[in-house]
Design an enzyme around this catalytic site. Structure first.
Site, PDB file in Angstrom:
ATOM      1  N   LYS A   1      64.843  -5.163  -4.769  1.00  0.00           N
ATOM      2  CA  LYS A   1      64.480  -6.471  -4.202  1.00  0.00           C
ATOM      3  C   LYS A   1      64.459  -7.548  -5.276  1.00  0.00           C
ATOM      4  O   LYS A   1      64.962  -8.661  -5.073  1.00  0.00           O
ATOM      5  CB  LYS A   1      63.102  -6.393  -3.543  1.00  0.00           C
TER       6      LYS A   1
ATOM      7  N   CYS B   1      35.459 -10.972  -6.493  1.00  0.00           N
ATOM      8  CA  CYS B   1      34.055 -11.395  -6.401  1.00  0.00           C
ATOM      9  C   CYS B   1      33.466 -11.106  -5.027  1.00  0.00           C
ATOM     10  O   CYS B   1      32.305 -10.797  -4.886  1.00  0.00           O
ATOM     11  CB  CYS B   1      33.918 -12.894  -6.712  1.00  0.00           C
TER      12      CYS B   1
ATOM     13  N   CYS C   1      35.403  15.756  10.459  1.00  0.00           N
ATOM     14  CA  CYS C   1      35.064  16.345  11.763  1.00  0.00           C
ATOM     15  C   CYS C   1      35.655  15.540  12.914  1.00  0.00           C
ATOM     16  O   CYS C   1      36.005  16.085  13.953  1.00  0.00           O
ATOM     17  CB  CYS C   1      33.546  16.455  11.913  1.00  0.00           C
TER      18      CYS C   1
ATOM     19  N   CYS D   1      29.466  -9.979  -9.954  1.00  0.00           N
ATOM     20  CA  CYS D   1      30.752  -9.312  -9.731  1.00  0.00           C
ATOM     21  C   CYS D   1      31.007  -8.372 -10.901  1.00  0.00           C
ATOM     22  O   CYS D   1      31.038  -8.813 -12.050  1.00  0.00           O
ATOM     23  CB  CYS D   1      31.865 -10.352  -9.644  1.00  0.00           C
TER      24      CYS D   1
ATOM     25  N   ASP E   1      45.357  -2.307  -3.983  1.00  0.00           N
ATOM     26  CA  ASP E   1      45.351  -1.669  -5.288  1.00  0.00           C
ATOM     27  C   ASP E   1      46.053  -2.514  -6.347  1.00  0.00           C
ATOM     28  O   ASP E   1      45.515  -2.777  -7.422  1.00  0.00           O
ATOM     29  CB  ASP E   1      46.071  -0.331  -5.123  1.00  0.00           C
TER      30      ASP E   1
ATOM     31  N   ASP F   1      58.974  -6.312  -8.893  1.00  0.00           N
ATOM     32  CA  ASP F   1      58.871  -5.624  -7.601  1.00  0.00           C
ATOM     33  C   ASP F   1      59.496  -4.239  -7.732  1.00  0.00           C
ATOM     34  O   ASP F   1      60.601  -4.111  -8.222  1.00  0.00           O
ATOM     35  CB  ASP F   1      59.582  -6.419  -6.496  1.00  0.00           C
TER      36      ASP F   1
ATOM     37  N   CYS G   1      34.422  -9.622 -12.964  1.00  0.00           N
ATOM     38  CA  CYS G   1      34.519 -10.773 -13.868  1.00  0.00           C
ATOM     39  C   CYS G   1      33.214 -11.107 -14.571  1.00  0.00           C
ATOM     40  O   CYS G   1      33.187 -11.920 -15.473  1.00  0.00           O
ATOM     41  CB  CYS G   1      35.112 -11.993 -13.152  1.00  0.00           C
TER      42      CYS G   1
ATOM     43  N   ILE H   1      56.614 -12.493   1.480  1.00  0.00           N
ATOM     44  CA  ILE H   1      56.161 -13.745   0.873  1.00  0.00           C
ATOM     45  C   ILE H   1      57.050 -14.058  -0.329  1.00  0.00           C
ATOM     46  O   ILE H   1      57.422 -15.215  -0.552  1.00  0.00           O
ATOM     47  CB  ILE H   1      54.691 -13.643   0.426  1.00  0.00           C
TER      48      ILE H   1
END
Lengths: 641, 331
Positions: free
Chosen positions: A67, A156, A168, A430, A115, A43, A433, A23
């Site tokens: 990059k 949210c 297992c 949330c 993350d 990046d 926020c 992107i």
């Protein structure tokens, strides 16, 4: 949208772009063409060959370079007079603090993992800078706008955290190919080539089995003068033969399940020493990647090998590691671009799959699963980049009523391939926020502080440098500047169970967890619980308290993974299309159709039949999987793909 | 490691280079589709910002060849929505747009054969088109577009035909795949169906009063502008704000003749389009170029549901909508 007013706000704007990949390249190009003159890019990655099919600012000669820097150079070629500042760094670095974020008029994300997205979300909230989020997978994509106080924040609506599997299932009762891949990669590969000091569940059987750990430790060690061929066959017979027999001896496990069959070398390759081309012995081309396939005459990564071929690859790959890459053994981590590692894992996963009656897969497919590869094309990224810039311009103009979340669909819904909906109001509960206390059900007598920190604070809450307080007592802290004696105190605390901490944590205790960099504080109310369901609650603890939706529950063994995707297209960020918990009614046309929810009932009918071939399940897994956050590998249960 | 040009033939595997480069997209559409792409020949005529995006997309996708036609000389206006042209080239090169695009695009994927064809496409005989599987046109009068489309339809082999226009932050894509077997996605699997596309001439002559009332306004607005251009004998997109009164009059006349209420073609929309002239809004170029790229990839690979037969994007409402406009002959 008068052009004049566009230009001024855009020209003056300072934009932060996080991510210069799929992107990112499209976005940087479009930002530059649209009149933005001050762009900063963060990046941490370097360029790889597989990026070049869509990250068009990069060339073959740039492989290995930063990059952010190469993207900047490429764009300056057609817009030499704008300012682009690249940072070849991790956005989670402390240098990118609230002060840093405050200098920007808007932040646009082109990230590929949950993350980092959560981290950026928190910093944008703290710095009060609008954030435009996005994600793409194949033909699907979305763009969402987050402005503090006006719309919901990125967190949210709960996001599924990376998929994990119960121990297992991986060690004893795999039912899908992905379970075999996890076994091959995180257990067998790790055992043979990885860090020997790490805990490894390879020989874990059900709790009833005889304690054989003392002796099996030696099984994987190669005797100094042991014949390579012999070693390979010994390992093979142990993991695919003996271990299966051992598992079968526990009748209880197999009462309701199809039994696996043990596989021994002699059954698969009756002729002991098999033909090799002698390829490797003669023509050692230092530049050629070491690989088992050529020597065995296997040409295409798309082919599904037979059990015999998989066996040959297994043995040959093992042999090659020892012969040619002995330095790597003992500290190797699986890398999807390591051809030999991928070959080994493919072969091992397939043999195990064969044993359990699970269809085998090609190297190409296995690599995708083991490497968490997100399938990607240039066109979707270009479309999403265009949509991001359109929203960014609205944000800069304060065109609040026109902010939209836009979904890029593969198949049209109500004639639309690009579907805009109004952003939602913030979720009052949330925890990110709006500060809501959370509730954690946990066994305070058996769970250690360490488990709490890893599974809840880092993984679920996404905190990077947390502080944990019990009332006025600081029971744990993470950071670089902690004094030695204090740090060792924390280390001791980590190994204690909650109820035995210096200030004991029991039912009713409220813990305060904070990340100063993210400016995020959470209060967690502890509720003691004795038992947890190993399959449904593999973490042994359950966090709740914000608006839960069915989608948030982790898929457990046996349950169709498509249940996680019931609400339509899912993209790499894991964020689903709006579900029934919409809190604000849209006044747009769509509102008249039963719900503003673009993924209305008719769409679940459109979805692929979840009972279809294993492959579809795997594909669904791929869609929601993310690159897992960097969690220390020591964790036993962290068997995530 | 040098990348050599390889054209995959029937039965031949993709090279190791192709497999490595195209890995991520092969995971989207499969090896067979990738092989078909690498054999496809695309012709693009009338180069602007949107087509710069489109060309970038299909070159990255790995088509066999891309042929560019546009003899107009590069000038400073050209760089506005265009990342393929440097300011230096815009000022000094003396090259045609096609030549500048060609040089830039070659670098995106050395495995694609990119070349320039001089001349005006509408003047070429039909047999020229036989070299191509896909023809994409922009910056062209309606008359010429129709002529080229008709020539495509007359050829023996099926040539997929597309037009695209971007005016300000609004755009239109037209698709003509003639007769196309498609697998349509249904709730209980997929269903084979035969799609019959109209020619451009038929699609723009559709009777307005018979179209559904919610038909995208941009469809009508573009037809009004086309009328204006033909009547005034203007070059494509050659308008300015002073033309607005005349354009509004044409709208009035057309609506009367077609039995359509004028509010279907709002002033504000026409105003925007006329004021913009040929100026394209770069984010919209990216969106249209992306959608068009996907469409061409679908047609070449035979995978996915192609658009039938118009696509509209308007940044004012943010919707990307498909309109199925039937031929005039239907009524």
């Amino acid at each position: 949208m008068a052009p004049g007013s566009d230009m001024e706000a855009v020209k003056r704007a300072k934009v932060l772009m996080v991510g210069a990949g799929g992107i990112g390249c499209e976005l940087l190009k479009t930002l530059a063409l649209s009149g933005f003159e001050d762009i900063h890019i963060i990046d941490m990655d370097t360029i790889e060959v597989s990026n070049l099919n869509r990250q068009f600012l990069f060339r073959q000669c740039h492989v290995g370079q930063s990059k952010a820097k190469v993207a900047r150079d490429a764009v300056l070629k057609f817009r030499p007079h704008i300012n682009i500042k690249p940072y070849h760094a991790n956005v989670k670095n402390p240098e990118f603090n609230i002060e840093f974020f405050k200098q920007f008029s808007v932040v646009v994300n082109g990230l590929d993992n949950l993350d980092a997205r959560r981290h950026v979300n928190r910093l944008c909230l703290a710095a009060e800078v609008p954030l435009i989020e996005s994600g793409t997978t194949g033909f699907l994509g979305q763009v969402t706008v987050h402005v503090k106080g006006k719309t919901e924040c990125y967190e949210c609506q709960g996001k599924p955290t990376p998929k994990t599997y119960p121990v297992c299932t991986i060690t004893n009762t795999p039912s899908k190919f992905v379970h075999c891949v996890v076994w091959a990669k995180d257990l067998l590969f790790a055992k043979l080539f990885g860090d020997r000091s790490q805990e490894n569940d390879l020989n874990v059987q059900s709790s009833d089995s005889v304690d054989a750990s003392k002796n099996t430790e030696d099984v994987f060690e190669r005797n100094p003068d042991e014949d390579l061929e012999n070693y390979g066959q010994r390992i093979y017979d142990h993991v695919f033969g003996y271990n299966i027999e051992l598992a079968l001896s526990n009748e209880e496990t197999w009462r309701q399940r199809e039994k696996p069959r043990p596989i021994y070398i002699n059954d698969v390759l009756p002729e002991k020493s098999f033909q090799k081309n002698g390829y490797l012995e003669n023509s050692i081309d230092v530049n050629m990647a070491i690989s088992a396939m050529p020597a065995l005459g296997l040409k295409s990564p798309q082919d599904i090998w037979s059990l015999a071929e998989n066996t040959k690859v297994f043995l040959e790959a093992l042999s090659l590691f020892i012969k040619k890459r002995v330095k790597d053994i003992g500290n190797l981590m699986f890398d999807k671009d390591d051809q030999l590692a991928v070959e080994f894992v493919t072969a091992a996963a397939n043999i195990r799959a064969s044993s359990f009656g699970i269809p085998m897969h090609s190297l190409f497919e296995t690599k995708g699963i083991a490497g968490n590869i997100v399938h990607a094309v240039a066109t979707t990224n270009a479309i999403i980049a265009g949509l991001i810039v359109i929203e960014a311009i609205k944000v800069l103009q304060g065109d609040f009523n026109n902010y939209r979340m836009t979904y890029c669909l593969e198949f049209p819904k109500r004639k639309m391939l690009l579907m805009p909906i109004e952003p939602f109001e913030a979720n009052k509960s949330c925890y990110v926020c709006s500060e809501t206390p959370l509730i954690l059900e946990i066994n305070t007598r058996t769970s250690k502080l360490r488990d709490f920190v890893e599974k809840i604070v880092r993984n679920k809450l996404g905190m990077n440098l947390p502080l944990i307080m019990h009332g006025a007592n600081l029971i744990f802290e993470d950071g670089d500047d902690i004094e030695e004696d204090v740090a060792s105190n924390y280390a001791r605390n980590l190994d204690k169970v909650l109820a035995e901490l210096p200030s004991p944590v029991t039912s009713g205790t409220v813990l305060t967890v904070e990340d100063l960099q993210q400016e995020l504080t959470c209060n967690i109310i502890i509720k003691h619980r004795e038992e947890f369901n190993e399959e449904k609650e593999p973490d042994g603890m359950v966090l709740s308290g914000w608006t839960e939706r069915a989608n948030d529950k982790q898929s457990s063994n046996g349950e169709s993974t498509s249940s996680v995707l019931t609400n339509g297209p899912y993209v790499a960020s894991g964020k689903p299309l709006v579900s029934g918990t919409k809190r604000k009614l849209s006044e747009m046309e769509e509102a008249s159709d039963n719900s503003c929810n673009p993924s209305s009932k008719s769409n679940s009918a459109d979805r692929e039949n979840p009972q279809q071939v294993d492959d579809n399940d795997v594909l669904d897994d791929l869609v929601i999987l993310e690159v897992p956050p960097e969690v220390p590998k020591k964790k036993k249960v962290q068997l995530s793909v | 490691m040098t990348m050599r040009l390889r054209i995959a033939m029937d039965g031949e595997e993709l090279t190791a280079q192709q497999t490595a480069l195209y890995d991520r997209q092969i995971r989207v559409w499969g090896v067979d589709a990738q092989k078909r792409l690498s054999k496809a020949n695309v012709l693009v005529s009338g180069l602007n910002g949107t087509l710069a995006e489109f060309c970038k997309n299909i070159v990255l996708a790995g088509v066999g060849s891309l042929t560019l036609m546009d003899d107009r000389l590069v000038n400073e206006d050209a760089i506005h929505a265009n990342f393929l042209i440097t300011p230096e080239e815009a000022k000094h090169s003396g090259s045609s747009l096609a030549e500048v695009y060609c040089n830039a695009l070659k670098e995106f994927n050395p495995m694609v054969h990119v070349s320039v064809e001089k001349g005006d496409l509408h003047q070429f005989a039909g047999v020229f088109l036989d070299k191509f599987d896909v023809v994409v046109i922009s910056c062209c009068s309606l008359k010429d577009k129709i002529a080229i489309n008709n020539k495509c339809r007359e050829r023996q082999k099926r040539i997929s035909f597309y037009t695209v226009e971007c005016r300000d932050s609004c755009g239109e894509i037209f698709v003509d795949l003639q007769s196309y077997a498609s697998a349509k996605k249904k709730s209980d699997g997929t269903e084979e169906c035969q799609l019959e596309y109209s020619s451009l001439e038929e699609a723009i002559s559709s009777s307005w009063r018979h179209l559904p009332s919610k038909t995208t306004k941009t469809y009508f607005a573009m037809r009004v502008l086309e009328h204006f251009e033909s009547l005034q004998n203007r070059k494509p997109c050659q308008f300015s704000v002073s033309d607005l009164p005349h354009v509004l009059e044409i709208r009035k006349n057309l609506c009367e003749a077609q039995g359509l209420n004028e509010f279907h073609i709002p002033d504000i929309l026409l105003n925007r389009l006329v004021a913009a002239g040929a100026r394209e809004h770069p984010p919209v170029c990216a969106i249209l170029g992306g959608i068009l790229g996907q469409e061409v990839i679908k047609a070449i690979s035979g995978k996915g549901e192609p658009i039938k037969n118009f696509f509209y994007f308007n940044a004012a409402d943010g919707k990307g909508i498909i309109e199925d406009i039937p031929p005039a002959s239907v009524y």
